[in-house]
Design an enzyme around this catalytic site. Structure first.
Site, PDB file in Angstrom:
ATOM      1  N   HIS A 216       0.808  -1.226   0.000  1.00 49.05           N
ATOM      2  CA  HIS A 216       0.000   0.000   0.000  1.00 49.05           C
ATOM      3  C   HIS A 216       0.838   1.272   0.000  1.00 49.05           C
ATOM      4  O   HIS A 216       0.295   2.362  -0.066  1.00 49.05           O
ATOM      5  CB  HIS A 216      -0.927   0.016   1.225  1.00 49.05           C
ATOM      6  CG  HIS A 216      -0.190   0.259   2.507  1.00 49.05           C
ATOM      7  ND1 HIS A 216       0.486  -0.729   3.162  1.00 49.05           N
ATOM      8  CD2 HIS A 216       0.012   1.389   3.230  1.00 49.05           C
ATOM      9  CE1 HIS A 216       1.067  -0.225   4.247  1.00 49.05           C
ATOM     10  NE2 HIS A 216       0.797   1.056   4.312  1.00 49.05           N
TER      11      HIS A 216
HETATM   12  C1  UD1 Z   1      -1.800   5.336   6.287  1.00 53.59           C
HETATM   13  C2  UD1 Z   1      -0.480   5.786   6.926  1.00 53.59           C
HETATM   14  C3  UD1 Z   1       0.582   4.702   6.731  1.00 53.59           C
HETATM   15  C4  UD1 Z   1       0.089   3.344   7.177  1.00 53.59           C
HETATM   16  C5  UD1 Z   1      -1.220   3.042   6.476  1.00 53.59           C
HETATM   17  C6  UD1 Z   1      -1.819   1.706   6.825  1.00 53.59           C
HETATM   18  C7  UD1 Z   1       0.072   8.184   6.909  1.00 53.59           C
HETATM   19  C8  UD1 Z   1       0.916   9.205   6.230  1.00 53.59           C
HETATM   20  N1  UD1 Z   1       0.033   7.001   6.300  1.00 53.59           N
HETATM   21  O1  UD1 Z   1      -1.576   5.249   4.886  1.00 53.59           O
HETATM   22  O2  UD1 Z   1       1.726   5.047   7.477  1.00 53.59           O
HETATM   23  O3  UD1 Z   1       1.053   2.372   6.844  1.00 53.59           O
HETATM   24  O4  UD1 Z   1      -2.159   4.078   6.824  1.00 53.59           O
HETATM   25  O5  UD1 Z   1      -2.947   1.476   6.061  1.00 53.59           O
HETATM   26  O6  UD1 Z   1      -0.534   8.479   7.922  1.00 53.59           O
HETATM   27  N2  UD1 Z   1      -9.080   4.825   2.305  1.00 53.59           N
HETATM   28  C9  UD1 Z   1     -10.321   4.249   2.299  1.00 53.59           C
HETATM   29  N3  UD1 Z   1     -10.837   3.830   3.493  1.00 53.59           N
HETATM   30  C10 UD1 Z   1     -10.165   3.964   4.659  1.00 53.59           C
HETATM   31  C11 UD1 Z   1      -8.900   4.575   4.646  1.00 53.59           C
HETATM   32  C12 UD1 Z   1      -8.369   4.986   3.468  1.00 53.59           C
HETATM   33  O7  UD1 Z   1     -10.947   4.094   1.269  1.00 53.59           O
HETATM   34  O8  UD1 Z   1     -10.706   3.551   5.702  1.00 53.59           O
HETATM   35  C13 UD1 Z   1      -8.488   5.238   1.010  1.00 53.59           C
HETATM   36  C14 UD1 Z   1      -8.764   6.676   0.663  1.00 53.59           C
HETATM   37  O9  UD1 Z   1      -8.962   6.731  -0.698  1.00 53.59           O
HETATM   38  C15 UD1 Z   1      -7.471   7.365   1.031  1.00 53.59           C
HETATM   39  C16 UD1 Z   1      -6.436   6.281   0.746  1.00 53.59           C
HETATM   40  O10 UD1 Z   1      -7.095   5.057   1.066  1.00 53.59           O
HETATM   41  O11 UD1 Z   1      -7.275   8.516   0.267  1.00 53.59           O
HETATM   42  C17 UD1 Z   1      -5.210   6.418   1.590  1.00 53.59           C
HETATM   43  O12 UD1 Z   1      -5.543   6.547   2.983  1.00 53.59           O
HETATM   44  P1  UD1 Z   1      -4.613   7.412   3.963  1.00 53.59           P
HETATM   45  O13 UD1 Z   1      -5.137   7.365   5.334  1.00 53.59           O
HETATM   46  O14 UD1 Z   1      -4.366   8.747   3.356  1.00 53.59           O
HETATM   47  O15 UD1 Z   1      -3.228   6.694   3.899  1.00 53.59           O
HETATM   48  P2  UD1 Z   1      -2.800   5.167   3.872  1.00 53.59           P
HETATM   49  O16 UD1 Z   1      -2.261   4.900   2.519  1.00 53.59           O
HETATM   50  O17 UD1 Z   1      -3.849   4.226   4.394  1.00 53.59           O
END
Ligand code: UD1
Length: 378
Positions: A216
């Site tokens: 991811h």
């Molecule tokens: C975040 C953390 C990362 C961790 C990861 C575990 C930061 C900078 N990054 O990254 O360190 O390893 O979590 O997963 O804090 N989304 C959903 N549903 C959710 C959450 C996210 O659909 O419940 C999608 C959204 O489109 C979002 C994307 O995933 O834009 C990324 O989510 P985000 O929380 O920005 O970062 P992660 O890549 O999950």
């Protein structure tokens, strides 16, 4: 003593759970779970609360997705209101996600009239899993680690290399306590539940007959050519051994937009939604190897003695390489290194100091002896 336990995203929940369970038995502690809502999908958040026997969050900030600045800003604005309203004595942040840093920043600048904890007019901030460094400032998590460690009052580290990193940055050893790896507490706390699951049966697979994949990180899944190269390599590997790849929402969205999804589905690869903690750990327990870019999984596989290939240029958890079962690799050598693992997967289970399931107990003692005594109303 009013303690805020902060969680935000999937890797946080297993770090908060053992501490919650240990603290709720202490008569001097009132524990409030604050969930920022950085992860909000049922399978990225609620499933973990159920598995880890956590109550619903007492405070939910609902900040959701957004750019880094948007996420950090929303957490700061919303959490500042909660601190001013509740006046916690101690705020515990975990890991290295955006919310970890945002909460620390907001809490560092608060001033309460008429209250003091350890001589300051603001809550004590403790960082659990302090001192990890990848030395790669291109990773958002590295920025979060640096800022959090420089601002937090007390730094709880998982292994001795983290103490060494903090010392190199000039952080006083008086602030640092080696407490151990909290994720091993969760794993041991839930071992019976994990072992009772038979997640691999959902895919008609037998124990030790498959590999687990999780990817991811923006560095692997945001660039279209890199993502295609990753998918092609996983497809090639799946000709030799089936893979189970629970797909993170970020990765799923990018694979679909990038046109990789249908080809992956037709390979010997299972692509379930993200799994809950016990189900996922059962898959790992019974896997032959793991291919990942996660931080925590490098540690869990080391603890379990399962070979792990981490597709990254660096790791903030080097002890998993020097003492454990982890190897860094590139997309170019992922295939060859996986083949090598298939012929030699009998590494013994390493033992790392303080990765023993007793980290939460050690932290409770530290809070009782070193922080609780300092709480005063003036
Ligand atoms: C975040 C953390 C990362 C961790 C990861 C575990 C930061 C900078 N990054 O990254 O360190 O390893 O979590 O997963 O804090 N989304 C959903 N549903 C959710 C959450 C996210 O659909 O419940 C999608 C959204 O489109 C979002 C994307 O995933 O834009 C990324 O989510 P985000 O929380 O920005 O970062 P992660 O890549 O999950």
């Amino acid at each position: 003593m009013l303690i805020h336990l902060i969680c935000a995203a999937r890797p946080n929940f297993m770090k908060v759970a053992p501490l919650y369970h240990a603290l709720k038995n202490e008569r001097w502690a009132t524990v409030v779970i604050v969930h920022t809502g950085q992860h909000y999908d049922a399978n990225m958040s609620d499933a973990f609360f159920d598995d880890l026997n956590l109550p619903k969050p007492h405070v939910y900030l609902g900040i959701g997705s957004g750019s880094h600045a948007e996420q950090v800003a929303r957490v700061m604005i919303e959490y500042e209101k909660v601190i001013l309203d509740q006046k916690p004595d101690l705020i515990i942040v975990v890991g290295d996600v955006n919310s970890t840093m945002a909460v620390t920043l907001a809490a560092s600048k608060i001033e309460f009239a008429g209250r003091q904890t350890n001589g300051q007019r603001r809550p004590v901030i403790a960082h659990l899993e302090a001192g990890l460094r990848s030395y790669d400032r291109g990773m958002p998590e590295e920025i979060n680690r640096l800022v959090t460690d420089v601002l937090a009052d007390t730094l709880w580290t998982p292994s001795i290399d983290a103490n060494e990193n903090l010392a190199r940055e000039g952080i006083s050893p008086n602030k640092v306590r080696l407490v151990g790896n909290i994720m091993i507490d969760s794993l041991e706390m839930l071992r019976a539940k994990i072992e009772a699951e038979q997640t691999y049966q959902r895919f008609n697979l037998a124990p030790k007959s498959y590999g687990v994949a999780t990817f991811h990180r923006p560095s692997n899944v945001d660039d279209s050519a890199t993502l295609t190269a990753l998918c092609n390599t996983l497809k090639d590997i799946s000709n030799d051994v089936p893979l189970i790849f629970p797909v993170h929402p970020r990765t799923r969205k990018n694979m679909q937009q990038n046109g990789n999804w249908s080809e992956m589905e037709s390979a010997n690869i299972f692509l379930p939604e993200p799994l809950g903690y016990a189900q996922f750990m059962n898959l790992v327990f019974n896997s032959r190897f793991v291919l990942t870019d996660s931080g925590g999984i490098q540690e869990e596989t080391t603890y379990l003695g399962i070979p792990c290939l981490t597709v990254r240029d660096n790791t903030e958890r080097p002890i998993t390489i020097t003492k454990g079962t982890n190897q860094l690799c590139t997309l170019d050598d992922l295939m060859i290194k996986t083949k090598a693992l298939l012929h030699d997967d009998c590494r013994s289970r390493p033992v790392i100091d303080y990765w023993d399931g007793k980290t939460a107990q050690r932290i409770v003692k530290i809070i009782d002896k070193e922080i609780r005594q300092g709480v005063a109303v003036s």
